[in-house]
Design a protein around this motif. Structure first.
Motif, PDB file in Angstrom:
ATOM      1  N   HIS A 274       0.853  -1.188   0.000  1.00  0.00           N
ATOM      2  CA  HIS A 274       0.000   0.000   0.000  1.00  0.00           C
ATOM      3  C   HIS A 274       0.882   1.230   0.000  1.00  0.00           C
ATOM      4  O   HIS A 274       1.899   1.288   0.703  1.00  0.00           O
ATOM      5  CB  HIS A 274      -0.930   0.027   1.208  1.00  0.00           C
ATOM      6  CG  HIS A 274      -1.898   1.176   1.161  1.00  0.00           C
ATOM      7  ND1 HIS A 274      -2.911   1.251   0.237  1.00  0.00           N
ATOM      8  CD2 HIS A 274      -1.980   2.319   1.905  1.00  0.00           C
ATOM      9  CE1 HIS A 274      -3.591   2.367   0.415  1.00  0.00           C
ATOM     10  NE2 HIS A 274      -3.049   3.031   1.418  1.00  0.00           N
ATOM     11  N   ALA A 275       0.489   2.202  -0.825  1.00  0.00           N
ATOM     12  CA  ALA A 275       1.248   3.454  -0.920  1.00  0.00           C
ATOM     13  C   ALA A 275       0.449   4.583  -0.274  1.00  0.00           C
ATOM     14  O   ALA A 275      -0.694   4.842  -0.651  1.00  0.00           O
ATOM     15  CB  ALA A 275       1.537   3.779  -2.380  1.00  0.00           C
ATOM     16  N   PHE A 276       1.076   5.241   0.714  1.00  0.00           N
ATOM     17  CA  PHE A 276       0.465   6.394   1.384  1.00  0.00           C
ATOM     18  C   PHE A 276       1.068   7.690   0.834  1.00  0.00           C
ATOM     19  O   PHE A 276       2.266   7.740   0.504  1.00  0.00           O
ATOM     20  CB  PHE A 276       0.729   6.365   2.896  1.00  0.00           C
ATOM     21  CG  PHE A 276       0.120   5.203   3.623  1.00  0.00           C
ATOM     22  CD1 PHE A 276      -1.212   5.226   4.010  1.00  0.00           C
ATOM     23  CD2 PHE A 276       0.883   4.088   3.938  1.00  0.00           C
ATOM     24  CE1 PHE A 276      -1.763   4.163   4.704  1.00  0.00           C
ATOM     25  CE2 PHE A 276       0.344   3.019   4.631  1.00  0.00           C
ATOM     26  CZ  PHE A 276      -0.989   3.060   5.015  1.00  0.00           C
ATOM     27  N   ASP A 277       0.254   8.720   0.767  1.00  0.00           N
ATOM     28  CA  ASP A 277       0.783  10.072   0.554  1.00  0.00           C
ATOM     29  C   ASP A 277       1.349  10.512   1.898  1.00  0.00           C
ATOM     30  O   ASP A 277       0.603  10.817   2.831  1.00  0.00           O
ATOM     31  CB  ASP A 277      -0.331  11.000   0.075  1.00  0.00           C
ATOM     32  CG  ASP A 277       0.184  12.395  -0.251  1.00  0.00           C
ATOM     33  OD1 ASP A 277       1.161  12.845   0.393  1.00  0.00           O
ATOM     34  OD2 ASP A 277      -0.392  13.045  -1.141  1.00  0.00           O
ATOM     35  N   TYR A 278       2.666  10.556   2.008  1.00  0.00           N
ATOM     36  CA  TYR A 278       3.320  10.807   3.296  1.00  0.00           C
ATOM     37  C   TYR A 278       2.859  12.125   3.911  1.00  0.00           C
ATOM     38  O   TYR A 278       2.594  12.197   5.123  1.00  0.00           O
ATOM     39  CB  TYR A 278       4.838  10.802   3.115  1.00  0.00           C
ATOM     40  CG  TYR A 278       5.588  11.299   4.330  1.00  0.00           C
ATOM     41  CD1 TYR A 278       5.744  10.476   5.444  1.00  0.00           C
ATOM     42  CD2 TYR A 278       6.109  12.590   4.379  1.00  0.00           C
ATOM     43  CE1 TYR A 278       6.409  10.944   6.574  1.00  0.00           C
ATOM     44  CE2 TYR A 278       6.773  13.058   5.498  1.00  0.00           C
ATOM     45  CZ  TYR A 278       6.920  12.228   6.602  1.00  0.00           C
ATOM     46  OH  TYR A 278       7.562  12.685   7.715  1.00  0.00           O
ATOM     47  N   ASP A 279       2.748  13.156   3.095  1.00  0.00           N
ATOM     48  CA  ASP A 279       2.390  14.469   3.639  1.00  0.00           C
ATOM     49  C   ASP A 279       0.989  14.470   4.224  1.00  0.00           C
ATOM     50  O   ASP A 279       0.689  15.229   5.157  1.00  0.00           O
ATOM     51  CB  ASP A 279       2.494  15.531   2.543  1.00  0.00           C
ATOM     52  CG  ASP A 279       3.936  15.722   2.068  1.00  0.00           C
ATOM     53  OD1 ASP A 279       4.837  15.663   2.924  1.00  0.00           O
ATOM     54  OD2 ASP A 279       4.144  15.893   0.853  1.00  0.00           O
ATOM     55  N   GLN A 280       0.097  13.625   3.688  1.00  0.00           N
ATOM     56  CA  GLN A 280      -1.268  13.567   4.203  1.00  0.00           C
ATOM     57  C   GLN A 280      -1.372  12.778   5.505  1.00  0.00           C
ATOM     58  O   GLN A 280      -2.383  12.860   6.204  1.00  0.00           O
ATOM     59  CB  GLN A 280      -2.197  12.933   3.146  1.00  0.00           C
ATOM     60  CG  GLN A 280      -2.333  13.732   1.866  1.00  0.00           C
ATOM     61  CD  GLN A 280      -2.876  15.124   2.121  1.00  0.00           C
ATOM     62  OE1 GLN A 280      -3.771  15.312   2.943  1.00  0.00           O
ATOM     63  NE2 GLN A 280      -2.311  16.109   1.423  1.00  0.00           N
TER      64      GLN A 280
END
Length: 805
Positions: A274-280
């Protein structure tokens, strides 16, 4: 699992193996291939086009007139309505005379006065399912890469010349839910070692993952391993063509380069990422824990869920950002503005994942793999490969190191077995050398000493644990066709049918003679369908771990399954359907652990039993056709107690004016009638009739002995009688009274006419019967028949105030 033949060829030499031959070989060695499909089949004359000039149609606000280069000397004019067409694009063009999906032929024509030499195609018009078409092109045409050559067939660019093998994966072979797993399987079949391309992971040593995230796992039993990698300076964009086509052929919709890479890794390794938007994430901490009761999470599908304490969630230290192993949260999804990506590679408790997926009806490619098991030895490798691909395809920079927490000990599993056990189980005389060669083909290390094999099983085959598993592996690779065929030796026993078997066989012969065909439906169904048309109060019996929601509950009726079958036939233009089924239903009392099994008989009729021929038009089935079949069937059983039909206006799912309960003596054993129009509409059916009987009650009921009688030597006599009666009086009431008062020589009563309408007063109906009399020992005389007939007439007038017409 859809497996690409061309993708498989990247790992193995299949130059001498056709897709059909491969499918046959795999099916013979334990993994069934449902189908081999080549997407371009049935399509022709579809090429790459280059839109040189695109102008608005002079007489339309949405059409465009395009001058397209299709590899010929002159440009070809095509009128197109796609909103995203523009000059300079490489597009898909169906030439005049071409065939697109549905065998539709494209012709040269005019659209609002402008000549159109063919058609600019979307992916849907080439047969791609809407669920796999890239979101960017869902409402328009697909744009090919710039290096596509105008005039060349489009199929190689879209990988439509590939062969797609549809694998039917059993729960014990979840290792085949990945391309690498299938490659190992095919390699064992053809005695090859798959060669997987290497990748290079370059990390930015000047930056560390510790500057971004720290991972905390509260319960290692729920999450034995959890790893995060960070890739910065990412440019989210459309994926390259090779990646999109691999995903689409596997049944996955391309979204963007980052998400597509995680799906690609899922297909290659069987490892969900799973890929997260780190900044979010808005935090420098990832905490994996159990959810709090009532905690809220909005998943990527836009649905908000109220979580329970049984769910495993990924949090940013305070609020959930993903449902572990199932679906990510909407707030942290990868978007066009994403710059830094956090890649999750983990393993979660399979039972917890399955229960959560079932609870929220969120079955996904990831959850199905976590439920069945994953290769623990490639968790970190899969994450590293994804990071390397994101750096390559999205221009990112991989931050040095990983943040992880793991209690896994990855090692080979050792299982012992003797040569004698293998040969005794398979009935073979395989040698030590042959067994060692088979284990070598499977990629299993083996040490043999005096016929005892110590076999080291790699983590990619987590399904192998005991001797019997090794026996199966040897049998598969040795070849089931090569196993000796022997018949069992046992003393002959005289065979005989018991009462139930005889009655069931008789029922089948009778119903098939009446024009019905036997159907066999699934015992497992949905909770809603299980409780339809029930003949007694009961609790449902549900599986703890069903394969799907549609197969989660034991049925408590046969009729709903038959209605599914009729609906399936009607959807395929078969409007005349007559089916019956004999099978068990399952009732459960409040205090019972196991359900009560009861044998039932059910049938469904719709359309006509007869086909149109030179004698006339077919007549649609109705209540009386089905009732007549049941009367004939029950009469043939020779029951001592009488079968009667009583009006039933209260039965759920049945037409209140065209339904009857079926009684054996004083006991209700079933029902017959028209399926309620609203219920029929739910099944997408026209006027349909059905019945269901408790066959167990008929089996257990007393029956008269079969007595063969000679054909009567003496003629009988008949009398017709027409009665004007209240419309509330039923045929059954009249027939019962006629038989009661008709005397000992009354052999049969048959209703041959019923009329309501003109010349009949309101609230009345006319019913006409034929009464047949027969004395088997002497010739009937007029006085005998008249006397009996008069008694019947008098009784009818007295009991029901009829008027004899």
């Amino acid at each position: 699992m859809n497996v690409s033949y061309q993708w498989l060829k990247e790992y193995l030499d299949l130059s001498k193996v056709t897709p059909d031959a491969l499918a046959d070989k795999m099916s013979r060695t334990g993994i069934e291939i449902e189908d081999v499909a080549i997407p371009e089949t049935g399509l022709k004359k579809i090429v790459v086009g280059h839109a040189v000039v695109v102008v608005d149609h002079p007489d339309s606000d949405h059409l465009h007139v395009c001058q397209v280069d299709i590899g010929e000397e002159e440009l070809s004019q095509i009128v197109c309505g796609a909103p995203n067409i523009a000059a300079g694009q490489k597009i898909i063009v169906a030439l005049p005379g071409s065939r697109i999906t549905g065998n539709a032929k494209i012709k040269k024509g005019k659209m609002r006065g402008q000549v159109s030499n063919g058609m600019v195609c979307s992916l849907a018009e080439l047969g791609f399912s809407e669920k796999v078409i890239p979101k960017k092109y869902a409402d328009g045409i697909y744009i090919l890469p710039e290096d596509a050559v105008a005039g060349k067939p489009v199929f190689p660019y879209l990988a439509m010349d590939d062969a797609i093998l549809e694998l039917s994966i059993t729960p014990n072979r979840a290792d085949a839910l990945s391309m690498r797993g299938v490659a190992h399987e095919v390699g064992a079949i053809y005695d090859q070692q798959p060669k997987f391309p290497s990748f290079e992971l370059t990390e930015d040593e000047s930056d560390s993952v510790e500057n971004y995230l720290k991972v905390v796992v509260e319960n290692s039993q729920d999450t034995p391993s959890y790893t995060i990698r960070i890739v910065k300076d990412v440019k989210v964009a459309e994926s390259p063509m090779w990646l999109q086509t691999k995903l689409m052929n596997a049944g996955i919709r391309p979204l963007n380069n980052v998400v597509d890479i995680t799906n690609y890794i899922l297909l290659e390794y069987g490892q969900p990422l799973h890929a997260f938007d780190y900044d979010q994430l808005q935090s420098k901490e990832i905490v994996v824990r159990k959810a709090d009761d009532g905690e809220a999470l909005t998943t990527l599908d836009g649905e908000e869920h109220s979580l329970t304490s049984e769910d495993i969630v990924i949090t940013n230290g305070s609020v959930p950002v993903a449902l572990a192993g199932i679906m990510g949260g909407l707030d942290s999804e990868i978007e066009d503005t994403t710059v830094t990506v956090a890649i999750e590679a983990a393993v979660f408790n399979p039972i917890s994942v399955r229960k959560t997926a079932k609870r929220y009806n969120l079955r996904s490619e990831s959850s199905s793999r976590f439920e069945k098991g994953i290769n623990l030895s490639t968790i970190t490798t899969a994450g590293d490969h994804a990071a390397a691909l994101i750096a390559e395809l999205a221009g990112g920079t991989v931050v040095a190191g990983t943040s992880s927490q793991s209690v896994l000990e990855i090692q080979d599993k050792v299982v012992s077995i003797t040569l004698n056990r293998i040969n005794r189980s398979l009935g073979t005389t395989i040698t030590i050398e042959e067994v060692k060669a088979i284990f070598d083909r499977l990629g299993f290390s083996v040490v043999e000493k005096e016929g005892l094999f110590e076999v080291a099983i790699p983590p990619r085959r987590w399904d192998i644990e005991i001797e019997a598993d090794l026996v199966e592996e040897v049998a598969r690779i040795f070849g089931y066709d090569n196993l000796p065929s022997t018949l069992p030796i046992s003393p002959a026993q005289p065979a005989a049918l018991d009462n139930k078997q005889r009655l069931v066989r008789h029922t089948r012969r009778f119903l098939e003679g009446a024009g019905l065909s036997q159907a066999i439906s699934y015992v497992l169904t949905t909770p809603e369908k299980a409780t339809q048309y029930m003949m007694r109060e009961s609790k449902t019996t549900q599986l703890e771990m069903p394969m799907s929601e549609d197969r989660s509950t034991l049925r408590m009726n046969l009729l709903s399954g038959l209605l599914d079958n009729v609906s399936y036939n009607k959807a395929r233009k078969n409007k005349n359907v007559a089916l019956y089924e004999i099978g068990r239903v399952f009732y459960k009392e409040e205090s019972q652990v196991l359900p009560i099994e009861e044998e039932h008989l059910a049938g469904v009729l719709t359309g006509s039993l007869l086909e149109k021929d030179w004698k006339g038009q077919p007549k649609k089935v109705d209540f009386f056709v089905l009732k007549g079949i049941l009367e004939g069937l029950t009469a043939s059983y020779g029951l001592t107690e009488k079968i009667t039909f009583v009006v039933d206006k209260q039965r759920d799912g049945m037409h209140p004016g065209r339904t009857a309960a079926v009684y054996l003596g004083e006991k209700e054993i079933g029902f017959v009638g028209q399926i309620h129009p609203l219920a029929a509409k739910a099944y997408e059916l026209d006027e349909t009739y059905g019945f269901e009987l408790n066959l167990q009650a008929i089996v257990e009921a007393e029956k008269e002995s079969t007595v063969y009688e000679a054909i009567p030597k003496f003629p009988g006599m008949t009398r017709d009688i027409a009665l004007l009666v209240d419309k509330t009086i039923t045929n059954q009431q009249l027939v019962d009274l006629i038989y009661k008062k008709g005397g000992k020589y009354l052999a049969n009563v048959r209703l041959f006419d019923i009329y309501q309408g003109e010349n009949i007063e309101e609230g009345k109906k006319s019913m006409a019967y034929t009464l047949s009399y027969l004395n088997p020992t002497a010739t009937m005389v007029e006085e005998e028949v008249s006397k009996a007939y008069d008694k019947v007439t008098s009784a009818l007038i007295e009991e029901y105030q009829v008027v004899v017409r």
